[in-house]
Design a protein around this motif. Structure first.
Motif, PDB file in Angstrom:
ATOM      1  N   UNK A  28       0.813  -1.215   0.000  1.00  0.00           N
ATOM      2  CA  UNK A  28       0.000   0.000   0.000  1.00  0.00           C
ATOM      3  C   UNK A  28       0.849   1.269   0.000  1.00  0.00           C
ATOM      4  N   UNK A  29       2.081   1.187   0.480  1.00  0.00           N
ATOM      5  CA  UNK A  29       2.946   2.360   0.565  1.00  0.00           C
ATOM      6  C   UNK A  29       4.381   1.975   0.185  1.00  0.00           C
ATOM      7  N   UNK A  30       5.212   2.959  -0.188  1.00  0.00           N
ATOM      8  CA  UNK A  30       6.623   2.656  -0.450  1.00  0.00           C
ATOM      9  C   UNK A  30       7.316   2.026   0.757  1.00  0.00           C
ATOM     10  N   UNK A 134      14.725  -3.860  -5.797  1.00  0.00           N
ATOM     11  CA  UNK A 134      13.283  -4.038  -5.559  1.00  0.00           C
ATOM     12  C   UNK A 134      12.699  -2.788  -4.901  1.00  0.00           C
ATOM     13  N   UNK A 135      13.430  -2.228  -3.946  1.00  0.00           N
ATOM     14  CA  UNK A 135      12.978  -0.996  -3.290  1.00  0.00           C
ATOM     15  C   UNK A 135      12.912   0.144  -4.301  1.00  0.00           C
ATOM     16  N   UNK A 136      13.923   0.245  -5.156  1.00  0.00           N
ATOM     17  CA  UNK A 136      13.962   1.313  -6.155  1.00  0.00           C
ATOM     18  C   UNK A 136      12.847   1.181  -7.191  1.00  0.00           C
ATOM     19  N   UNK A 137      12.671  -0.031  -7.726  1.00  0.00           N
ATOM     20  CA  UNK A 137      11.672  -0.236  -8.775  1.00  0.00           C
ATOM     21  C   UNK A 137      10.255  -0.155  -8.237  1.00  0.00           C
ATOM     22  N   UNK A 141       9.448   3.645  -7.976  1.00  0.00           N
ATOM     23  CA  UNK A 141       9.098   3.784  -9.395  1.00  0.00           C
ATOM     24  C   UNK A 141      10.294   4.221 -10.244  1.00  0.00           C
ATOM     25  N   UNK A 142      11.441   3.596  -9.980  1.00  0.00           N
ATOM     26  CA  UNK A 142      12.641   3.876 -10.761  1.00  0.00           C
ATOM     27  C   UNK A 142      12.844   2.751 -11.775  1.00  0.00           C
ATOM     28  N   UNK A 143      13.287   3.120 -12.954  1.00  0.00           N
ATOM     29  CA  UNK A 143      13.480   2.135 -14.023  1.00  0.00           C
ATOM     30  C   UNK A 143      14.792   1.371 -13.797  1.00  0.00           C
ATOM     31  N   UNK A 144      14.738   0.454 -12.849  1.00  0.00           N
ATOM     32  CA  UNK A 144      15.873  -0.406 -12.504  1.00  0.00           C
ATOM     33  C   UNK A 144      15.387  -1.852 -12.580  1.00  0.00           C
ATOM     34  N   UNK A 145      16.022  -2.663 -13.401  1.00  0.00           N
ATOM     35  CA  UNK A 145      15.557  -4.042 -13.572  1.00  0.00           C
ATOM     36  C   UNK A 145      16.080  -4.918 -12.437  1.00  0.00           C
ATOM     37  N   UNK A 146      15.170  -5.670 -11.817  1.00  0.00           N
ATOM     38  CA  UNK A 146      15.519  -6.545 -10.693  1.00  0.00           C
ATOM     39  C   UNK A 146      15.917  -7.925 -11.213  1.00  0.00           C
ATOM     40  N   UNK A 147      17.047  -8.417 -10.740  1.00  0.00           N
ATOM     41  CA  UNK A 147      17.525  -9.750 -11.127  1.00  0.00           C
ATOM     42  C   UNK A 147      17.410 -10.682  -9.926  1.00  0.00           C
ATOM     43  N   UNK A 181      11.324   1.682 -19.046  1.00  0.00           N
ATOM     44  CA  UNK A 181       9.970   1.976 -18.569  1.00  0.00           C
ATOM     45  C   UNK A 181       9.690   1.190 -17.299  1.00  0.00           C
ATOM     46  N   UNK A 182       9.267   1.890 -16.265  1.00  0.00           N
ATOM     47  CA  UNK A 182       8.996   1.259 -14.966  1.00  0.00           C
ATOM     48  C   UNK A 182       7.955   0.153 -15.103  1.00  0.00           C
ATOM     49  N   UNK A 183       6.871   0.427 -15.830  1.00  0.00           N
ATOM     50  CA  UNK A 183       5.797  -0.561 -15.958  1.00  0.00           C
ATOM     51  C   UNK A 183       6.285  -1.836 -16.640  1.00  0.00           C
TER      52      UNK A 183
END
Length: 213
Positions: A28-30, A134-137, A141-147, A181-183
């Protein structure tokens, strides 16, 4: 279009058609997302949901209240997430960082430039690259790909990456070949996680996998 880019987009298209919009990450929240990212280390999400529900039930899923709460109490409430004493210390360490650097404000934390914040998060004991990203993305809402382990396994089996590749090398492959793109990053990671859990397991179920062709 390069062969790698074409392969990554093809995988995304097949998985997206199979699963549809997964709307991941739940939170629900960051701050809730950040807590979940720390608690989900070495456990499954159902156990994390129970822990987060407990923190909400006792009204301490808040940066200040969780920071002020005794470690013994926090450990008791997050017991379902496993390694609860270690994770309590990690939560407390993150909260100490949040308070010392940003006066306990997630909003202020996310005012930092992405690369600067990522390096700061990685300096926090208990936060590795996957958790930080994960926290960033999902939280920022940062465009960082999680591995993660599922991404690695699928990409290795599809002969796109190799087992000895570092986290950053695998991440760079995605970020160099996909639109920032974040989405897209959000959905792609969720698709890979679900495919890894359901089909591309240690003993794979290739005959039913949406990537079988």
């Amino acid at each position: 279009m390069t062969e790698v880019r074409q392969s990554l987009l093809s995988i995304y298209e097949k998985l997206n058609n199979h699963y549809g919009d997964l709307q991941w990450w739940p939170g629900e929240t960051p701050f809730e997302i950040a807590v979940g990212a720390i608690l989900t280390q070495n456990t499954n999400w159902k156990n994390v949901e129970i822990a987060i529900a407990k923190l909400k039930e006792f009204n301490i899923l808040d940066p200040k209240r969780l920071f002020d709460e005794k470690e013994e109490r926090v450990a008791e409430l997050i017991k379902s997430s496993g390694y609860y004493n270690i994770k309590t210390k990690r939560l407390k360490t993150f909260l100490a960082f949040l308070h010392s650097e940003y006066n306990g404000s997630m909003e202020k934390m996310f005012e930092e430039e992405t690369c600067v914040l990522r390096e700061k998060l990685l300096e926090v004991n208990g936060i590795g690259e996957e958790t930080a990203d994960s926290i960033l993305l999902y939280g920022g809402n940062r465009a960082v790909f999680v591995i993660d382990v599922y991404t690695r396994r699928i990409m290795e089996r599809k002969k796109i990456t190799k087992k000895d590749w570092s986290y950053r090398k695998v991440q760079k492959l995605f970020m160099d070949n996909l639109p920032p793109r974040v989405e897209l990053y959000n959905q792609y990671h969720a698709l890979l996680v679900n495919t890894g859990k359901n089909y591309c397991k240690k003993r794979p179920d290739c005959s039913n996998c949406p990537l079988r062709s």
